[in-house]
Design a protein around this motif. Structure first.
Motif, PDB file in Angstrom:
ATOM      1  N   ASP A  18       0.844  -1.197   0.000  1.00 15.75           N
ATOM      2  CA  ASP A  18       0.000   0.000   0.000  1.00 15.75           C
ATOM      3  C   ASP A  18       0.878   1.245   0.000  1.00 15.75           C
ATOM      4  O   ASP A  18       1.845   1.341   0.784  1.00 15.75           O
ATOM      5  CB  ASP A  18      -0.904   0.037   1.236  1.00 15.75           C
ATOM      6  N   LEU A  19       0.522   2.195  -0.838  1.00 12.94           N
ATOM      7  CA  LEU A  19       1.124   3.525  -0.858  1.00 12.94           C
ATOM      8  C   LEU A  19       0.013   4.529  -0.607  1.00 12.94           C
ATOM      9  O   LEU A  19      -1.062   4.428  -1.221  1.00 12.94           O
ATOM     10  CB  LEU A  19       1.805   3.807  -2.195  1.00 12.94           C
ATOM     11  N   TYR A  20       0.263   5.509   0.266  1.00 13.14           N
ATOM     12  CA  TYR A  20      -0.833   6.419   0.596  1.00 13.14           C
ATOM     13  C   TYR A  20      -0.299   7.801   0.980  1.00 13.14           C
ATOM     14  O   TYR A  20       0.852   7.971   1.407  1.00 13.14           O
ATOM     15  CB  TYR A  20      -1.676   5.854   1.743  1.00 13.14           C
ATOM     16  N   HIS A  21      -1.189   8.761   0.807  1.00 10.45           N
ATOM     17  CA  HIS A  21      -0.936  10.131   1.251  1.00 10.45           C
ATOM     18  C   HIS A  21      -2.271  10.697   1.726  1.00 10.45           C
ATOM     19  O   HIS A  21      -3.258  10.693   0.994  1.00 10.45           O
ATOM     20  CB  HIS A  21      -0.381  10.995   0.111  1.00 10.45           C
ATOM     21  N   ARG A  22      -2.288  11.174   2.980  1.00 13.91           N
ATOM     22  CA  ARG A  22      -3.525  11.682   3.560  1.00 13.91           C
ATOM     23  C   ARG A  22      -3.284  13.030   4.208  1.00 13.91           C
ATOM     24  O   ARG A  22      -2.294  13.221   4.913  1.00 13.91           O
ATOM     25  CB  ARG A  22      -4.087  10.704   4.607  1.00 13.91           C
ATOM     26  N   GLU A  23      -4.212  13.933   3.991  1.00 13.32           N
ATOM     27  CA  GLU A  23      -4.204  15.231   4.648  1.00 13.32           C
ATOM     28  C   GLU A  23      -5.553  15.424   5.317  1.00 13.32           C
ATOM     29  O   GLU A  23      -6.591  15.416   4.647  1.00 13.32           O
ATOM     30  CB  GLU A  23      -3.932  16.355   3.641  1.00 13.32           C
TER      31      GLU A  23
END
Length: 545
Positions: free
Chosen positions: A433-438
């Motif tokens: 899994d690759l992720y970016h959350r703001e």
């Protein structure tokens, strides 16, 4: 449309017959009269006759029946519909008028089962015993009938309920059950009381169970697999299940042609049903080869690795059934079936598995409002039968990939997930899994940002219901835009920190049922993790859940 026969007689030539044929007139207009419940547009969509097509008498009759059925489904029994054509023979045209006489909607005020003593009246009206999710649809009018659609008399639904009532009783062992009569009382023109006059009979129980022709298996072992042994309530479904259980007792040994033919001896006085199973054991069959047909997209190896049988082994029918169930859980196919094909080699047959593939790709788009996220929209592309090494379509390898983007006024999510369920040809699940959350809704004092990667390996431990997962997560976590009103502890955490964590998870899942919702069982999860130390990063912690 019309045929006339004219005859004339000539002494020299005999009789002469003349057939005068008039073609079907063209429908130039379709009208509806007497309809208050439904608009003309609704009725026009219901019928098959259309303006501009030749008139067909049989089709007009079917159209009248279709309109009548529409009214019956809505709870307007007694409504009559008649198709009246007006034909201009000279012009070859016709106007069709559907004359509708609407009756009042009839509400059911009570349903009574006269002669029923084995089950309470309330139970027969709603839920039936032994957890069976069967509900009668012909029910009394109640406050929410306007929403559920129940409470009105509908003829087709009523006939279906009569069959279900009979099936229910016989499924509870009342084999002699019979609906003697049904009476409809009308205390008011738009009110109805339905009275079922039933004969329940006795509830049959299994008396003795015997077998003929058994030489390969201990009969006590067969009896242990029966769901309906002596003393249990006798039901047609129980008999079917026990026949299957007996044949599976042989099928697990490779005797796939074994048959169990039951003989029932009913004793009406005692209410017992004595059973004798005549067994044809057949010969032991081995698998010559395994063929898979219909998988134009999915690779053979994706299906074969789910099979629990191999060529050269006894033709274990039970394991073949389990194998097709495993294929069904992949959710790649509309239909799955299997059969055995004769070969030129004695006692050997081919196992043929037929599949009908379906679409496995999915695109979702959506938007919404909530008190947490405020305005939010998302887009997701997924493929559950992905193949990383099969360009340009990238399908057929049994892998899974999901790309999801979610954006709103309070959050932004970007996730890319990949899963290989059979790494290196072994039952080892590899996940990445690759992720970016703001996120800005967690607190009014700061915003949160997470960017990271998670790698995991999962495999069964012993049995399939116990799984272990070893994972590694590296994540950059930031507390940004900290408010001056935040506490000193939060202000100290402002900025970004690197988290390097190893996790170990055990999942013991004994839930039962199909689909996303379980209908029984339990699930226990032990999840642990440790970060920092020799793993590096800016934080040190451990967790146990």
């Amino acid at each position: 449309y019309a045929i006339q026969v004219l005859d004339s007689y000539d002494p020299a030539q005999g009789y002469k017959l003349i057939y005068m044929v008039q073609g079907n007139p063209l429908v130039t207009d379709i009208r509806f009269e007497g309809n208050n419940k439904y608009r003309d547009a609704k009725l026009t969509r219901t019928i098959s006759s259309k303006v501009g097509r030749p008139m067909n008498g049989r089709l007009l009759f079917e159209d009248a029946q279709a309109i009548k059925k529409l009214y019956q489904k809505a709870g307007y029994p007694g409504t009559t519909v008649e198709a009246l054509p007006s034909i201009d023979e000279q012009a070859g045209r016709a106007t069709v008028t559907f004359q509708i006489e609407e009756k009042e909607k009839v509400r059911i005020v009570d349903v009574i089962f006269e002669g029923a003593t084995a089950f309470p009246q309330s139970g027969l009206k709603s839920w039936f015993g032994r957890g069976l999710q069967w509900k009668i649809k012909t029910r009394e009018w109640w406050w929410f009938s306007w929403l559920t659609g129940s409470g009105s008399f509908k003829e087709d639904q009523f006939e279906e309920d009569k069959d279900k009532l009979t099936d229910f009783y016989r499924g509870e062992g009342y084999l002699d059950f019979e609906i003697k009569d049904v009476k409809f009382d009308r205390p008011e023109p738009n009110r109805m009381i339905i009275r079922f006059q039933v004969y329940e009979g006795k509830q049959y129980q299994v008396g003795s169970v015997a077998f003929n022709g058994v030489t390969l298996i201990d009969t006590n072992a067969i009896l242990q697999n029966l769901k309906m042994p002596a003393g249990e309530v006798f039901t047609p479904k129980g008999l079917y299940d026990d026949i299957e259980a007996i044949e599976d007792s042989y099928g697990i040994l490779g005797h796939i042609d074994a048959r169990a033919d039951p003989r029932r001896n009913a004793n009406v006085e005692t209410g017992n049903m004595d059973l004798v199973y005549d067994i044809t054991e057949g010969e032991k069959i081995y698998i010559e080869k395994i063929e898979i047909r219909g998988n134009t997209k999915t690779k053979d190896r994706v299906l074969r690795r789910e099979l629990l049988v191999n060529p050269g082994e006894p033709f274990n029918k039970v394991l073949v059934k389990y194998s097709t169930n495993r294929l069904g859980l992949l959710n790649y196919f509309e239909k799955i079936g299997w059969l055995d094909e004769e070969t030129e080699v004695p006692n050997r047959r081919n196992l043929v598995i037929n599949v009908d593939e379906k679409s496995t790709g999915n695109i979702q788009l959506g938007a919404g409002l909530s008190t947490i996220d405020s305005l939010v929209g998302f887009a997701e592309i997924s493929q559950s039968n992905f193949d990383l090494f099969n360009p340009p379509y990238f399908t057929g390898g049994g892998q899974k990939v999901i790309l999801r983007v979610q954006m709103g006024t309070q959050r932004q999510d970007y996730v890319l997930s990949f899963q290989e369920p059979w790494l290196f040809g072994r039952k080892l699940i590899f996940s990445q899994d690759l992720y970016h959350r703001e996120l800005s809704f967690n607190s009014t004092l700061y915003n949160e940002r997470r960017t990271g990667s998670s790698t995991a390996f999962t495999r069964p431990i012993g049995r399939e219901w116990l799984k272990g997962t070893l994972s590694y997560t590296i994540e950059n976590v930031g507390l940004l835009d900290v408010s001056p009103n935040a506490s000193p502890a939060i202000k100290e955490e402002e900025g970004t920190k690197l988290i390097s964590e190893v996790g170990l998870r055990f999942d013991y899942d004994r839930r039962t049922g199909s689909g996303p919702l379980a209908d029984g069982g339990y699930r226990t999860v032990l999840d642990t993790g440790i970060a920092g130390g020799p793993l590096g990063g800016d934080t040190d912690f451990y967790r146990l859940e």
